[in-house]
Design an enzyme around this catalytic site. Structure first.
Site, PDB file in Angstrom:
ATOM      1  N   ASP A  22      18.360 -19.728 -25.009  1.00  0.00           N
ATOM      2  CA  ASP A  22      19.028 -20.063 -23.524  1.00  0.00           C
ATOM      3  C   ASP A  22      20.451 -20.191 -23.526  1.00  0.00           C
ATOM      4  O   ASP A  22      21.330 -20.525 -24.646  1.00  0.00           O
ATOM      5  CB  ASP A  22      18.746 -22.153 -23.986  1.00  0.00           C
ATOM      6  CG  ASP A  22      19.038 -22.446 -22.283  1.00  0.00           C
ATOM      7  OD1 ASP A  22      19.385 -21.528 -21.358  1.00  0.00           O
ATOM      8  OD2 ASP A  22      18.825 -23.940 -22.718  1.00  0.00           O
ATOM      9  N   ASN A  70      10.363 -19.456 -14.431  1.00  0.00           N
ATOM     10  CA  ASN A  70      11.742 -18.932 -13.807  1.00  0.00           C
ATOM     11  C   ASN A  70      11.339 -18.466 -13.199  1.00  0.00           C
ATOM     12  O   ASN A  70      12.656 -17.375 -11.922  1.00  0.00           O
ATOM     13  CB  ASN A  70      11.691 -18.094 -15.221  1.00  0.00           C
ATOM     14  CG  ASN A  70      12.759 -18.973 -16.806  1.00  0.00           C
ATOM     15  OD1 ASN A  70      12.682 -18.229 -17.334  1.00  0.00           O
ATOM     16  ND2 ASN A  70      13.591 -19.989 -15.952  1.00  0.00           N
TER      17      ASN A  70
HETATM   18  C1  FPP Z   1      17.514 -18.996 -20.546  1.00  0.00           C
HETATM   19  O1  FPP Z   1      19.253 -19.408 -20.085  1.00  0.00           O
HETATM   20  C2  FPP Z   1      17.559 -17.593 -20.825  1.00  0.00           C
HETATM   21  C3  FPP Z   1      16.974 -17.023 -19.579  1.00  0.00           C
HETATM   22  C4  FPP Z   1      16.229 -16.982 -18.541  1.00  0.00           C
HETATM   23  C5  FPP Z   1      16.363 -15.375 -19.848  1.00  0.00           C
HETATM   24  C6  FPP Z   1      16.237 -15.142 -21.973  1.00  0.00           C
HETATM   25  C7  FPP Z   1      15.789 -14.151 -22.311  1.00  0.00           C
HETATM   26  C8  FPP Z   1      17.122 -12.628 -22.800  1.00  0.00           C
HETATM   27  C9  FPP Z   1      18.068 -13.763 -23.110  1.00  0.00           C
HETATM   28  C10 FPP Z   1      16.643 -11.332 -23.449  1.00  0.00           C
HETATM   29  C11 FPP Z   1      15.448 -11.143 -23.385  1.00  0.00           C
HETATM   30  C12 FPP Z   1      14.910  -9.941 -23.255  1.00  0.00           C
HETATM   31  C13 FPP Z   1      13.413  -9.694 -23.359  1.00  0.00           C
HETATM   32  C14 FPP Z   1      14.048  -8.702 -24.103  1.00  0.00           C
HETATM   33  C15 FPP Z   1      13.164 -10.128 -22.684  1.00  0.00           C
HETATM   34  P1  FPP Z   1      20.144 -20.269 -18.555  1.00  0.00           P
HETATM   35  O2  FPP Z   1      19.705 -18.415 -18.172  1.00  0.00           O
HETATM   36  O3  FPP Z   1      18.677 -20.581 -18.439  1.00  0.00           O
HETATM   37  O4  FPP Z   1      21.432 -19.792 -19.261  1.00  0.00           O
HETATM   38  P2  FPP Z   1      21.429 -21.196 -18.588  1.00  0.00           P
HETATM   39  O5  FPP Z   1      21.021 -22.307 -18.993  1.00  0.00           O
HETATM   40  O6  FPP Z   1      23.389 -21.958 -19.108  1.00  0.00           O
HETATM   41  O7  FPP Z   1      21.564 -21.219 -17.981  1.00  0.00           O
END
Ligand code: FPP
Length: 251
Positions: A22, A70
């Site tokens: 996250d 998501n």
């Molecule tokens: C949450 O951060 C993260 C995600 C929804 C995506 C996580 C995926 C990766 C880190 C890469 C994954 C790699 C593969 C191979 C699937 P957020 O966008 O919600 O962050 P925020 O809370 O700061 O907005």
């Protein structure tokens, strides 16, 4: 380096670590970058974490890549998130295969593009013979949906006459989850300062230890994983029972 210390309550490293990756969006925002670049940086953190885990005696790593919730993000971001497995496997699948890593992708394939499904299936197929390290990527995954799916599967077996309701116990139910017969996570880590499970491994984390860290996922690396594991060593796991010393003291 996290070492086995007789004086610590935990004598063993966590066999299975699960991580809610996250903070990509906030990381990008702080730099004035589009969120997509935060997610791409998050793929690099995943690579660092997979590389660091075996040296810390971790054998199973489960990461949350895309949740069933998501889908509600803007279409452009969803499409960027859908491109991440390709980005990861194009650069790393050969190495994972060579290093003895078995890849499994948890979650529903329905709703994913045919190309993506093909790539996820290929990653599983090419590494199916490996058993040195187990990497599970939860993608289009939701803990509640996974439990519902397991209940449906068992109900179908009952309806087909292959099982009866009395056959169901915790172990039999767990075998129907997408995590199947794998070990439950000993340690669940969530970076970025948030302290929620967000529908990740709901059933499996019943007795997990939780460590929340104040680092955003794109900045995550070996030192953060090591710090979380050091914290795990200090925890006393009781699984609902009493501590051995207390049992002795009370007779
Ligand atoms: C949450 O951060 C993260 C995600 C929804 C995506 C996580 C995926 C990766 C880190 C890469 C994954 C790699 C593969 C191979 C699937 P957020 O966008 O919600 O962050 P925020 O809370 O700061 O907005």
């Amino acid at each position: 380096m996290a070492t086995v210390d007789q004086e610590q309550p935990q004598a063993h490293a966590p066999l299975h670590v699960a991580i809610v990756m996250d903070g990509n969006g906030r990381w990008a925002k702080r730099r004035g970058l589009p969120r997509s670049l935060g997610h791409r940086a998050g793929v690099e953190s995943l690579k660092r974490t997979v590389a660091a885990a075996p040296d810390l005696n971790v054998r199973w790593l489960t990461v949350f890549g895309f949740s069933t919730e998501n889908w509600s993000r803007p279409a452009a971001e969803v499409s960027e998130l859908m491109a991440l497995p390709k980005r990861y496997f194009e650069s790393d699948l050969a190495r994972l295969e060579r290093d003895g890593v078995r890849v499994r992708v948890l979650g529903r394939r329905e709703g994913l593009s045919a190309d993506l499904v093909k790539m996820l299936d290929e990653a599983e197929r090419r590494t199916a013979h490996n058993d040195k390290f187990f990497l599970q990527i939860a993608f289009n995954y939701g803990g509640q949906a996974d439990i519902v799916e397991a209940a449906r599967k068992f109900a179908a077996e009952v309806a087909a006459g292959r099982a009866s309701p009395g056959d169901l116990d915790e172990a039999a139910f767990a075998a129907h989850l997408s995590t199947g017969a794998g070990p439950a996570p000993d340690l669940v880590i969530r970076p970025s300062g948030e302290q929620r499970l967000s529908n990740f491994l709901l059933w499996e984390s019943a007795y997990s230890e939780f460590v929340f860290q104040d680092v955003l996922w794109p900045d995550y690396g070996a030192e953060h994983l090591e710090a979380a594991i050091d914290e795990f060593y200090k925890r006393e796991r009781r699984y609902g029972g009493a501590v051995a010393d207390d049992v002795l003291a009370t007779g």
